[in-house]
Design a protein around this motif. Sequence first.
Motif, short mmCIF file in Angstrom:
data_model
loop_
_atom_site.label_atom_id
_atom_site.label_comp_id
_atom_site.label_asym_id
_atom_site.label_seq_id
_atom_site.Cartn_x
_atom_site.Cartn_y
_atom_site.Cartn_z
N ASN A 101 -10.19 10.58 -27.68
CA ASN A 101 -10.86 9.43 -26.91
C ASN A 101 -9.49 8.67 -27.17
OD1 ASN A 101 -12.51 7.59 -26.07
ND2 ASN A 101 -13.85 7.53 -27.79
N ILE A 102 -9.38 8.55 -25.54
CA ILE A 102 -7.89 7.94 -25.60
C ILE A 102 -8.25 6.94 -23.61
CG2 ILE A 102 -6.67 8.57 -27.11
CD1 ILE A 102 -5.28 9.96 -24.25
N ILE A 103 -7.77 6.35 -23.78
CA ILE A 103 -6.73 5.76 -22.14
C ILE A 103 -6.31 6.48 -21.42
CG2 ILE A 103 -6.95 3.21 -20.61
CD1 ILE A 103 -7.87 1.92 -22.59
N THR A 104 -6.24 6.65 -20.41
CA THR A 104 -5.73 7.59 -19.36
C THR A 104 -4.52 7.78 -18.57
OG1 THR A 104 -6.93 9.15 -18.40
CG2 THR A 104 -6.27 10.20 -20.74
N ASP A 105 -5.47 6.08 -18.05
CA ASP A 105 -4.96 5.58 -16.98
C ASP A 105 -4.98 4.11 -16.89
OD1 ASP A 105 -3.25 8.16 -15.08
OD2 ASP A 105 -5.09 8.53 -15.64
N PHE A 106 -3.76 2.98 -16.26
CA PHE A 106 -4.20 2.04 -16.64
C PHE A 106 -3.37 1.79 -15.29
CE2 PHE A 106 -2.12 -2.16 -15.94
CZ PHE A 106 -3.29 -2.73 -16.62
N SER A 107 -4.12 0.79 -14.29
CA SER A 107 -3.25 0.62 -13.39
C SER A 107 -3.64 -0.77 -12.68
CB SER A 107 -4.09 1.26 -12.22
OG SER A 107 -5.48 0.89 -11.90
N CYS A 108 -3.00 -1.55 -12.01
CA CYS A 108 -2.96 -3.61 -11.65
C CYS A 108 -2.98 -2.95 -9.96
CB CYS A 108 -1.93 -4.18 -12.08
SG CYS A 108 -2.15 -5.97 -11.71
N ARG A 109 -3.68 -4.04 -9.37
CA ARG A 109 -3.92 -4.21 -7.41
C ARG A 109 -3.78 -4.88 -8.01
NH1 ARG A 109 -5.18 1.03 -5.83
NH2 ARG A 109 -6.18 0.57 -3.90
N TYR A 110 -2.49 -6.01 -6.58
CA TYR A 110 -2.47 -7.09 -6.55
C TYR A 110 -3.03 -7.36 -4.90
CZ TYR A 110 0.38 -11.80 -5.89
OH TYR A 110 0.81 -12.06 -5.55
N ASN A 111 -3.58 -8.00 -4.83
CA ASN A 111 -4.74 -8.08 -3.11
C ASN A 111 -4.54 -6.15 -2.62
OD1 ASN A 111 -5.23 -10.51 -2.96
ND2 ASN A 111 -3.03 -11.08 -1.98
N GLY A 112 -5.27 -5.68 -3.51
CA GLY A 112 -4.93 -4.11 -3.00
C GLY A 112 -4.44 -3.10 -2.69
N VAL A 113 -2.51 -3.37 -2.95
CA VAL A 113 -1.41 -3.22 -3.60
C VAL A 113 -1.42 -2.40 -5.02
CG1 VAL A 113 1.04 -2.88 -2.85
CG2 VAL A 113 -0.32 -3.93 -1.31
N GLU A 114 -0.79 -1.21 -5.17
CA GLU A 114 -0.88 -1.04 -6.45
C GLU A 114 -0.04 -1.69 -6.59
OE1 GLU A 114 -2.23 2.69 -7.86
OE2 GLU A 114 -0.30 2.61 -8.72
N VAL A 115 0.65 -2.53 -8.10
CA VAL A 115 1.66 -3.11 -8.44
C VAL A 115 2.33 -2.16 -9.39
CG1 VAL A 115 1.98 -5.51 -7.11
CG2 VAL A 115 0.93 -4.79 -9.41
N PHE A 116 1.60 -1.90 -10.51
CA PHE A 116 2.09 -1.68 -11.26
C PHE A 116 0.91 -0.30 -12.28
CE2 PHE A 116 1.65 -1.15 -16.35
CZ PHE A 116 3.13 -1.07 -16.79
N ARG A 117 1.22 0.49 -12.29
CA ARG A 117 0.65 1.81 -13.27
C ARG A 117 1.18 2.38 -14.34
NH1 ARG A 117 -2.78 5.71 -11.45
NH2 ARG A 117 -3.78 5.27 -9.94
N ALA A 118 0.88 2.98 -15.50
CA ALA A 118 1.15 3.56 -16.37
C ALA A 118 -0.90 5.31 -16.84
CB ALA A 118 0.78 2.58 -17.88
N GLU A 119 0.72 5.47 -17.12
CA GLU A 119 -0.40 6.97 -17.70
C GLU A 119 0.05 6.61 -19.51
OE1 GLU A 119 0.43 11.10 -16.72
OE2 GLU A 119 2.01 9.81 -15.49
#
Lengths: 96, 260
Positions: free
Chosen positions: A44-62
Motif C-alpha cells: 500500500n504505497i503512493i506510486t505517483d506524485f505530480s505538481c501542476r502550475y496553472n495547469g502545466v506540469e512542472v514536476f512529476r515523481a514515481e
Amino acid sequence: MASALINVPATAKHGDIVEIKTLMSHIMETGFRHTETGAVVPRNIITDFSCRYNGVEVFRAELFPAFSANPFLAFFTVATESGTLEFRWAGDNGFS
Amino acid sequence: MTMWRMIGVVGLVVASIARGDAAEIAPDQRRSGLSFMAPETQAMQSDDTANPAMLAVLDGEMLWKQKAGAANRACADCHGDATASMHGVAANYPAYDDLLARPVDLEQRINLCRVRHQQASPLADESRELNALGALVARQSRGTPIEAGGDVRLAPFVANGKGLFMRRQGQLNLACANCHDDNWDRRLAGSAITQAHPTGYPIYRLEWQGMGSLKRRLRSCMLGTRAAPYQADDPEMVELELYLMSRARGMSIEAPAVRP
C-alpha cells in the motif's frame, strides 16, 4: 484521513527560483513484510506524485516501496506568473 | 575456555574501576535528545512543514472537534480552542488524579476524559487517534519549561520511579541509570546514548516510521535490555514516566519531536 503539509513561498518576484516542499501522510507499506502467521501484508504505497502550475506540469515523481512512510518531496520551479499550484498524490487502493 | 573466561572477568573489573559509578547529571549538564541528533534530523524537527509529527497534530486538530460517545461532545465543546486551553498543560504531566489517587500520564488523561465526560470508549494504547490527540496537546506546550512532579502528593510516586530507574533488571542486568546517568556521553553501536530527558513526546521516530508515546519508547528500551516491559497501564510505567519528567524539570518542551 490523508493530510498533507505544503510549504510554498506566498510571494516571489518574477523569475525567482522557488522551493516547494511537500509532506504527505501515508503508511507506505512495502508489500514485503509478513504478519506473525506468515501472511503477506499487502503493498500500500503512493506510486505517483505530480505538481501542476496553472495547469502545466512542472514536476512529476514515481514512488517505490523503498520510500519512507510519510514521503517528503522538495523541488524547485521558476515563478513565472501568479497562479495556483495543484498537487496530486496517487497510489494503491485508489489513493488519490 | 577457562582462559577466555578469565580474560573476560579481568576486562570487566578494569572497566568498572576506570569508569566508576557516575552520579546523577548536574542540572547545568542536562541536554535534550535534540542536541545528540544529526543536523539533518534537527532541521527536520525544527521545520513544521518537514516534521512528520505535525501530520499527527493535523489529525489531532480534526479529532479535537469530532463529537464522540453517548454524551455526543467533542473535546472542543468543553475545552474550546486547544491553542489557548491546552497551553502549558503537557508540561505538568504525569499529574495527580484525585479520583484515582495516583498519577496519570497525558494519554491516560485523554482516555479518562473520554470515559468520564464524553462517555466514550477509551482509545487503544498507541493508536493513531490517541497519539494524534497527544501530539496536539503536547504541541501547545512547546517552549514552556517542564513542571511535572512538583505536586507534593506525587512525591512517593516520583521516589518509586527513581527506584525503578536505578534498579538493575532484565537478562543484561542493566538499570536505566547505567546508560542514561553514567554513560550518556558515549555511543552504543554507533548511536548516541543520550540522557533520557522526555522533552518531545509524543515523538515521530524515524526507526518506527511513525508516532509513539514515551511508553512506547520505554518499552523499546526495556526490550533492549531484555527485560519484560511494563504494560501501558502498569503503575510502574507511569512512575517511571513521572520520574523522568521530574528529572527534566525546567527543560524546555519541544513536542512533537523527531528522533532517529
